[in-house]
Motif scaffolding. Structure first.
Motif, PDB file in Angstrom:
ATOM      1  N   ARG A 242       0.795  -1.223   0.000  1.00  0.00           N
ATOM      2  CA  ARG A 242       0.000   0.000   0.000  1.00  0.00           C
ATOM      3  C   ARG A 242       0.835   1.283   0.000  1.00  0.00           C
ATOM      4  O   ARG A 242       0.326   2.354  -0.360  1.00  0.00           O
ATOM      5  CB  ARG A 242      -0.954   0.017   1.189  1.00  0.00           C
ATOM      6  N   SER A 243       2.104   1.207   0.375  1.00  0.00           N
ATOM      7  CA  SER A 243       2.944   2.413   0.375  1.00  0.00           C
ATOM      8  C   SER A 243       3.338   2.831  -1.039  1.00  0.00           C
ATOM      9  O   SER A 243       3.822   3.950  -1.248  1.00  0.00           O
ATOM     10  CB  SER A 243       4.213   2.180   1.208  1.00  0.00           C
ATOM     11  N   ASN A 244       3.132   1.952  -2.002  1.00  0.00           N
ATOM     12  CA  ASN A 244       3.466   2.271  -3.388  1.00  0.00           C
ATOM     13  C   ASN A 244       2.293   3.010  -4.033  1.00  0.00           C
ATOM     14  O   ASN A 244       1.183   2.483  -4.106  1.00  0.00           O
ATOM     15  CB  ASN A 244       3.782   0.990  -4.165  1.00  0.00           C
ATOM     16  N   LYS A 245       2.550   4.212  -4.511  1.00  0.00           N
ATOM     17  CA  LYS A 245       1.480   5.054  -5.061  1.00  0.00           C
ATOM     18  C   LYS A 245       0.900   4.504  -6.359  1.00  0.00           C
ATOM     19  O   LYS A 245      -0.180   4.947  -6.796  1.00  0.00           O
ATOM     20  CB  LYS A 245       1.998   6.468  -5.288  1.00  0.00           C
ATOM     21  N   ASN A 246       1.582   3.544  -6.994  1.00  0.00           N
ATOM     22  CA  ASN A 246       1.087   2.973  -8.247  1.00  0.00           C
ATOM     23  C   ASN A 246       0.118   1.811  -8.033  1.00  0.00           C
ATOM     24  O   ASN A 246      -0.379   1.228  -8.995  1.00  0.00           O
ATOM     25  CB  ASN A 246       2.252   2.489  -9.114  1.00  0.00           C
ATOM     26  N   LEU A 247      -0.138   1.476  -6.764  1.00  0.00           N
ATOM     27  CA  LEU A 247      -1.066   0.388  -6.457  1.00  0.00           C
ATOM     28  C   LEU A 247      -2.328   0.931  -5.811  1.00  0.00           C
ATOM     29  O   LEU A 247      -2.277   1.820  -4.963  1.00  0.00           O
ATOM     30  CB  LEU A 247      -0.413  -0.608  -5.494  1.00  0.00           C
ATOM     31  N   SER A 248      -3.472   0.394  -6.224  1.00  0.00           N
ATOM     32  CA  SER A 248      -4.741   0.764  -5.585  1.00  0.00           C
ATOM     33  C   SER A 248      -5.630  -0.470  -5.470  1.00  0.00           C
ATOM     34  O   SER A 248      -5.391  -1.490  -6.116  1.00  0.00           O
ATOM     35  CB  SER A 248      -5.455   1.868  -6.365  1.00  0.00           C
ATOM     36  N   TYR A 249      -6.655  -0.342  -4.653  1.00  0.00           N
ATOM     37  CA  TYR A 249      -7.582  -1.445  -4.388  1.00  0.00           C
ATOM     38  C   TYR A 249      -8.998  -0.965  -4.636  1.00  0.00           C
ATOM     39  O   TYR A 249      -9.429   0.040  -4.089  1.00  0.00           O
ATOM     40  CB  TYR A 249      -7.396  -1.918  -2.944  1.00  0.00           C
ATOM     41  N   SER A 250      -9.720  -1.690  -5.487  1.00  0.00           N
ATOM     42  CA  SER A 250     -11.118  -1.359  -5.798  1.00  0.00           C
ATOM     43  C   SER A 250     -12.004  -2.498  -5.331  1.00  0.00           C
ATOM     44  O   SER A 250     -12.260  -3.451  -6.085  1.00  0.00           O
ATOM     45  CB  SER A 250     -11.304  -1.122  -7.301  1.00  0.00           C
ATOM     46  N   PRO A 251     -12.460  -2.457  -4.097  1.00  0.00           N
ATOM     47  CA  PRO A 251     -13.273  -3.563  -3.564  1.00  0.00           C
ATOM     48  C   PRO A 251     -14.658  -3.619  -4.197  1.00  0.00           C
ATOM     49  O   PRO A 251     -15.203  -2.600  -4.637  1.00  0.00           O
ATOM     50  CB  PRO A 251     -13.364  -3.242  -2.073  1.00  0.00           C
TER      51      PRO A 251
END
Length: 358
Positions: A242-251
Motif C-alpha cells: 500500500r505504500s506504493n502510489k502505483n497500487l490501488s484497491y477497488s473492492p
C-alpha cells in the motif's frame, strides 16, 4: 406471458454469478419481448427483488418452491458451474459446497409434476464421486435439454451415457452480454481468489507478480468478484504494497451492482484473473487476459474458447512464466484483440438460443 422459475447460485456475494443472472434475464426479456414472469430462487431475495424487480423465493422454502414449479412453464437450473463435488461428504452436504443433491431434488420434483426442465449453460466438474455421477445421470431423465458451457462438460455427460441428442454444446451465458470494445486502459488489473487450502501459495504467487509489476513502474489495481471469499486475500495483497502510489484497491461488496465490476475491468489494459467471468468480460471489451487456473476445468476451457490458451498459467508455477506472458500480451495487444474478436464472433454465430431447442 411466460412463467419461468430460475435456480442457480444466486446470492449477490459473487458478482460473477450475478453477471450470469443479469445475462439470462436480459436474454429472456429479449426473446419474449419483455413478456416474462421470472421467479428467482435466491439466498438473498431482498437484494434481487429491490435491484431487479422480480419474484423471489428462498431455496429452503419448499412449499413456495412447489407452488412455483406447478405454476411455471419452464424450470431452468443454471447457469454457471453448478455441478461439482470433491468428496461424498461434500455431496451429502456434510462438508463442502456441492449442491448436486439439491439440483437432483429440484429436477426430479419438477419432473414429477411433468414440467419442462432445462439445465441451462451449466458447467460440470470436478466430479469426484460415483454417487454424484449417478445422481446426475438419473435426474437427467427428467431434463428436456442440457446446454453446457464447455467441451469438458459435454464429454463428461457423454461418458455417463446421457443421450447426445439431449446435450447442446454452447458457451457461458455471459458471452451473450452486449458490451462495446475498449482500447484505452490505464492499469493492470489483478483478480485473485481464495482456493481451499492454497491461500498462502496464492498470496505468495500474486505478491511476487505485483512486486515485479510495481518495480517496472506499472499501475496496478487489485479487485475481486466475491468479497466474502476473496476480499481478505485482496486486502492482504493491497496492504503489503500500500505504500506504493502505483497500487490501488477497488473492492466489490455485495450491494454493488455488476456494472461496477464491468467498469473496473473496462478501465484496465490487461487482466490477470483466477475468476472466469472477469475473463469473459475483458475478452468482450477487447482487453488482453491472463488466466490463472486452480484445478478446475472452467478457466482452461474459457481460455480455449477465446483463443488465449497460450496465456494460461497456474499459481503453483514459477512466477517468471507469467511475467513473460505479461510482457508478451502488452507488446502484442492488437494481435490479441483481433484473435479474441474472431473467436467471439464465432461464439455468437454458433449460439442458438435455448427456447428454439425445446
Amino acid at each position: 406471458m411466460k412463467n419461468i422459475l430460475l435456480f442457480g447460485s444466486y446470492h449477490s456475494n459473487n458478482k460473477g454469478d450475478e453477471l450470469i443472472f443479469y445475462s439470462i434475464k436480459s436474454l429472456l426479456n429479449e426473446y419474449f419481448n419483455n413478456k416474462v414472469n421470472l421467479t428467482l430462487v435466491t439466498t438473498n431475495p431482498e437484494y434481487f427483488n429491490s435491484n431487479y424487480n422480480i419474484n423471489v423465493i428462498r431455496p429452503g422454502d419448499l412449499i413456495k418452491i412447489i407452488k412455483a414449479i406447478k405454476s411455471s412453464d419452464i424450470i431452468m437450473i443454471g447457469g454457471g458451474g453448478l455441478f461439482f463435488d470433491y468428496s461424498l461428504l461434500d455431496t451429502l452436504k456434510i462438508r463442502g459446497e456441492s449442491q448436486i443433491i439439491y439440483w437432483f431434488i429440484i429436477t426430479v420434483l419438477a419432473g414429477f409434476f411433468r414440467k419442462r426442465v432445462m439445465w441451462y449453460r451449466v458447467g460440470f466438474g470436478p466430479i469426484k464421486t460415483n454417487f454424484s455421477k449417478n445422481l446426475i445421470k438419473y435426474s437427467s431423465k427428467y431434463v428436456e435439454k442440457i446446454i453446457v458451457r464447455d467441451n469438458y462438460s459435454y464429454k463428461f455427460l457423454v461418458s455417463l451415457n446421457i443421450s447426445k441428442e439431449k446435450i447442446i454444446r454452447s458457451h457461458d451465458v455471459v458471452f451473450r452480454l452486449k458490451l462495446k470494445r475498449h482500447s484505452n486502459g490505464k492499469y493492470i488489473l489483478i483478480i485473485p481468489r481464495y482456493w481451499n487450502d492454497s491461500e498462502d501459495r496464492i498470496f505468495t504467487f500474486f505478491s511476487n507478480v505485483i512486486s515485479s509489476l510495481l518495480d517496472e513502474g506499472n499501475n496496478v489495481v487489485i479487485s475481486e468478484t466475491n468479497h466474502k471469499k476473496d476480499g481478505i486475500l485482496s486486502k492482504m495483497l493491497y496492504y503489503k504494497f500500500r505504500s506504493n502510489k502505483n497500487l490501488s484497491y477497488s473492492p466489490i461488496n455485495s450491494q454493488d451492482k455488476v456494472h461496477k465490476l464491468i467498469n473496473i475491468i473496462r478501465r484496465s489494459k490487461l487482466l490477470i484473473s483466477m475468476r472466469m467471468h472477469p475473463i469473459i468480460i475483458a475478452s468482450k471489451l477487447g482487453i488482453p487476459v491472463i488466466g490463472i487456473e486452480y484445478n478446475t476445468p472452467k478457466i482452461i476451457e474459457c481460455m480455449k474458447q477465446i483463443g488465449m490458451s497460450k496465456y494460461l498459467s497456474n499459481f503453483k508455477e514459477d512466477e517468471s512464466k507469467i511475467l513473460k506472458m505479461i510482457l508478451s500480451s502488452l507488446n502484442k495487444r492488437e494481435e490479441i484483440r483481433k484473435i479474441m474478436k474472431n473467436r467471439l464472433e464465432k461464439i455468437e454465430n454458433e449460439n442458438t438460443e435455448f427456447i428454439e431447442k425445446i
